[in-house]
Design an enzyme around this catalytic site. Structure first.
Site, PDB file in Angstrom:
ATOM      1  N   ASP A   1     -12.584  -4.260  91.376  1.00  0.00           N
ATOM      2  CA  ASP A   1     -13.455  -3.557  90.373  1.00  0.00           C
ATOM      3  C   ASP A   1     -12.823  -2.067  90.122  1.00  0.00           C
ATOM      4  O   ASP A   1     -12.556  -1.344  91.030  1.00  0.00           O
ATOM      5  CB  ASP A   1     -14.910  -3.242  90.579  1.00  0.00           C
ATOM      6  CG  ASP A   1     -15.890  -2.770  89.513  1.00  0.00           C
ATOM      7  OD1 ASP A   1     -16.954  -3.354  89.468  1.00  0.00           O
ATOM      8  OD2 ASP A   1     -15.307  -1.895  88.609  1.00  0.00           O
TER       9      ASP A   1
ATOM     10  N   ASP B   1     -13.434  -4.932  83.519  1.00  0.00           N
ATOM     11  CA  ASP B   1     -12.557  -4.333  85.085  1.00  0.00           C
ATOM     12  C   ASP B   1     -13.112  -5.075  86.204  1.00  0.00           C
ATOM     13  O   ASP B   1     -12.793  -4.407  87.172  1.00  0.00           O
ATOM     14  CB  ASP B   1     -12.935  -2.672  84.790  1.00  0.00           C
ATOM     15  CG  ASP B   1     -14.451  -2.460  85.676  1.00  0.00           C
ATOM     16  OD1 ASP B   1     -15.254  -3.409  85.209  1.00  0.00           O
ATOM     17  OD2 ASP B   1     -14.532  -1.568  86.013  1.00  0.00           O
ATOM     18  N   GLU B   2     -13.209  -6.427  86.304  1.00  0.00           N
ATOM     19  CA  GLU B   2     -13.507  -6.955  87.502  1.00  0.00           C
ATOM     20  C   GLU B   2     -12.906  -8.374  87.484  1.00  0.00           C
ATOM     21  O   GLU B   2     -12.720  -9.103  86.642  1.00  0.00           O
ATOM     22  CB  GLU B   2     -15.136  -7.204  87.481  1.00  0.00           C
ATOM     23  CG  GLU B   2     -15.776  -5.603  88.107  1.00  0.00           C
ATOM     24  CD  GLU B   2     -17.172  -5.974  87.892  1.00  0.00           C
ATOM     25  OE1 GLU B   2     -18.035  -6.881  88.408  1.00  0.00           O
ATOM     26  OE2 GLU B   2     -17.919  -5.031  87.285  1.00  0.00           O
TER      27      GLU B   2
HETATM   28  P1  TTP Z   1     -18.228  -0.590  85.607  1.00  0.00           P
HETATM   29  O1  TTP Z   1     -17.419  -1.236  86.510  1.00  0.00           O
HETATM   30  O2  TTP Z   1     -19.947  -0.961  85.802  1.00  0.00           O
HETATM   31  O3  TTP Z   1     -18.190   0.918  85.949  1.00  0.00           O
HETATM   32  P2  TTP Z   1     -16.834   1.738  85.710  1.00  0.00           P
HETATM   33  O4  TTP Z   1     -15.780   1.157  86.005  1.00  0.00           O
HETATM   34  O5  TTP Z   1     -17.150   2.703  84.537  1.00  0.00           O
HETATM   35  O6  TTP Z   1     -17.330   2.748  86.980  1.00  0.00           O
HETATM   36  P3  TTP Z   1     -17.052   2.401  88.675  1.00  0.00           P
HETATM   37  O7  TTP Z   1     -16.065   3.309  89.166  1.00  0.00           O
HETATM   38  O8  TTP Z   1     -18.516   2.451  89.301  1.00  0.00           O
HETATM   39  O9  TTP Z   1     -16.775   0.801  88.682  1.00  0.00           O
HETATM   40  O10 TTP Z   1     -18.041  -0.861  84.012  1.00  0.00           O
HETATM   41  C1  TTP Z   1     -16.725  -1.202  83.515  1.00  0.00           C
HETATM   42  C2  TTP Z   1     -16.539  -0.773  82.186  1.00  0.00           C
HETATM   43  O11 TTP Z   1     -17.383  -1.153  81.373  1.00  0.00           O
HETATM   44  C3  TTP Z   1     -16.962   0.917  81.835  1.00  0.00           C
HETATM   45  O12 TTP Z   1     -15.845   1.705  82.382  1.00  0.00           O
HETATM   46  C4  TTP Z   1     -17.430   1.157  80.632  1.00  0.00           C
HETATM   47  C5  TTP Z   1     -17.986  -0.401  80.159  1.00  0.00           C
HETATM   48  N1  TTP Z   1     -19.441  -0.503  80.300  1.00  0.00           N
HETATM   49  C6  TTP Z   1     -20.101  -0.045  79.147  1.00  0.00           C
HETATM   50  O13 TTP Z   1     -19.480  -0.189  78.110  1.00  0.00           O
HETATM   51  N2  TTP Z   1     -21.385   0.121  79.046  1.00  0.00           N
HETATM   52  C7  TTP Z   1     -22.040  -0.228  80.606  1.00  0.00           C
HETATM   53  O14 TTP Z   1     -23.551   0.205  80.472  1.00  0.00           O
HETATM   54  C8  TTP Z   1     -21.483  -0.181  81.655  1.00  0.00           C
HETATM   55  C9  TTP Z   1     -22.082  -0.064  82.958  1.00  0.00           C
HETATM   56  C10 TTP Z   1     -20.083  -0.351  81.519  1.00  0.00           C
HETATM   57 MG    MG Z   2     -17.129  -3.395  86.469  1.00  0.00          MG
HETATM   58 MG    MG Z   3     -15.649  -0.441  87.205  1.00  0.00          MG
END
Ligand code: TTP
Ligand code: MG
Ligand code: MG
Length: 350
Positions: free
Chosen positions: A8, A106-107
């Site tokens: 992730d 992103d996963e």
């Molecule tokens: P996430 O992997 O949930 O969060 P992140 O990568 O920003 O942070 P972390 O380090 O905790 O993993 O989400 C991935 C991307 O998806 C995030 O950068 C933006 C988008 N996203 C949205 O557009 N709306 C949302 O509510 C969430 C949770 C994420």
């Molecule tokens: Mg994610």
């Molecule tokens: Mg993330």
């Protein structure tokens, strides 16, 4: 159970922006849904870790984020750019020759069954290093037997972390995580479980499965199994083709979706032809516009389920194009589907 390596990306959209705005690095900033001139309107999509220190998080109205930190830096989301970075990262992961399931932008989950713990750790270190070298981005990797547990490990080790949960540590690890961190426990389920007197993963694991099935149906059984360290989910391998898109230059710059209805239908037709030829279904739809000043902007939309519907492509692309054309007339438009999964030889997905 499947041995899984789960990647992730850290604060993904904001991290992608730091790559092209190095001056933003180290300062609190967010990526939001509204254009910069209307920054107080939309919601925060993600915040970098400096902004998170002020309590700013995904989903929060941007106005509230500015209340929490008034000098917050702000950028309008450019999902097409993040999708392209994502595609590069997924390609890198597929290069390891293991089945990769692209879970979200992103996963990704990788089936590494057969590797030893040591080999898995070595692979994870290599992936982290290459993502850093090639994309200037950090990620967090969780490794465990079971996709759900590998994901939980990556959540726990954030940011820029690496965590292996060995089989004989799984129970202790699960008990150390909050109940709402268990995949499948959303806010509604969490409340409902609380009402039933269950407020931890340990309590869930010791509860009566029949009561859970009564309350949540098959999802109740799944929760019971997960809380007991059993995850039978398979890795659904994503297609080698990462996305299918078409674009076209318009005869005359267009200012509304009405003017480009036929062009859009034509693009969707071509995309869908390729979709059926490649025998895939998709979970993400993207649209982009090149303006008369040659700048481009894009948006993307994630569906709840895998789809092969042209109607859905046209509907969501039209909505995104309309939003993009608010900025100015379009001289070129594009439509793309991504998060592709092969339909052949896989169980029913939708
Ligand atoms: P996430 O992997 O949930 O969060 P992140 O990568 O920003 O942070 P972390 O380090 O905790 O993993 O989400 C991935 C991307 O998806 C995030 O950068 C933006 C988008 N996203 C949205 O557009 N709306 C949302 O509510 C969430 C949770 C994420
Ligand atoms: Mg994610
Ligand atoms: Mg993330």
């Amino acid at each position: 159970m499947v041995f899984v390596l789960y990647v992730d990306m850290d604060y993904f959209f904001a991290a992608c922006e730091e790559v092209r705005h190095p001056d933003f690095k180290g300062k609190p900033f967010v990526v939001g849904t509204a254009p910069e001139s209307e920054r107080f309107r939309g919601v925060v999509q993600t915040a970098n870790y400096e902004a998170r220190k002020y309590g700013i998080h995904s989903g929060m109205p941007s106005i509230k984020a500015f209340d929490l930190y008034k000098d917050l830096l702000y950028l309008h989301s450019d999902e097409e750019y993040y999708e392209s970075v994502s595609a590069g990262i997924m390609k890198l992961l597929k290069g390891y020759g293991k089945p990769v399931e692209v879970v979200s932008v992103d996963e990704a989950a990788m089936d590494i069954t057969g590797l030893s713990n040591e080999e898995a750790l070595e692979m994870a270190r290599d992936i982290k290093k290459r993502i850093k070298d090639e994309f200037k981005l950090t990620c967090t990797i969780g490794i465990s037997s079971g996709k759900a547990f590998a994901k939980m490990a990556s959540d726990k080790a954030k940011p820029d972390g690496l965590m292996l949960v060995k089989a004989d540590e799984l129970k202790r690890f699960l008990y150390s995580c909050a109940l709402d961190k268990l995949p499948g426990v959303g806010s509604k389920t969490y409340e409902r479980l609380n009402e039933m007197g269950i407020s931890s993963i340990q309590e869930l694991s010791k509860s009566d499965p029949m009561v859970l099935i009564d309350a949540f149906g098959s999802a109740g059984k799944e929760l019971y199994m997960l809380s007991n360290g059993i995850d039978n989910a398979k890795i659904v391998e994503s297609s080698e083709v990462l996305s299918i898109g078409r674009e076209v230059t318009l005869k005359n710059p267009a200012t509304s979706v009405d003017e480009i209805k036929d062009v859009l239908k034509g693009l969707a037709d071509e995309v869908m032809k390729e979709v059926s030829k490649k025998e895939v279904v998709f979970k993400n739809i993207g649209a982009k516009v090149r303006y008369t000043d040659f700048t481009t902007s894009g948006k993307s939309y994630s569906l709840h389920n895998y789809s092969d519907s042209e109607e859905e492509v046209i509907k969501h692309a039209a909505t995104m194009l309309a939003a993009l054309m608010k900025t100015g007339p379009a001289r070129k438009i594009g439509v793309r589907v991504s998060r592709l999964v092969k339909t052949k030889g896989q169980k029913k997905l939708f």
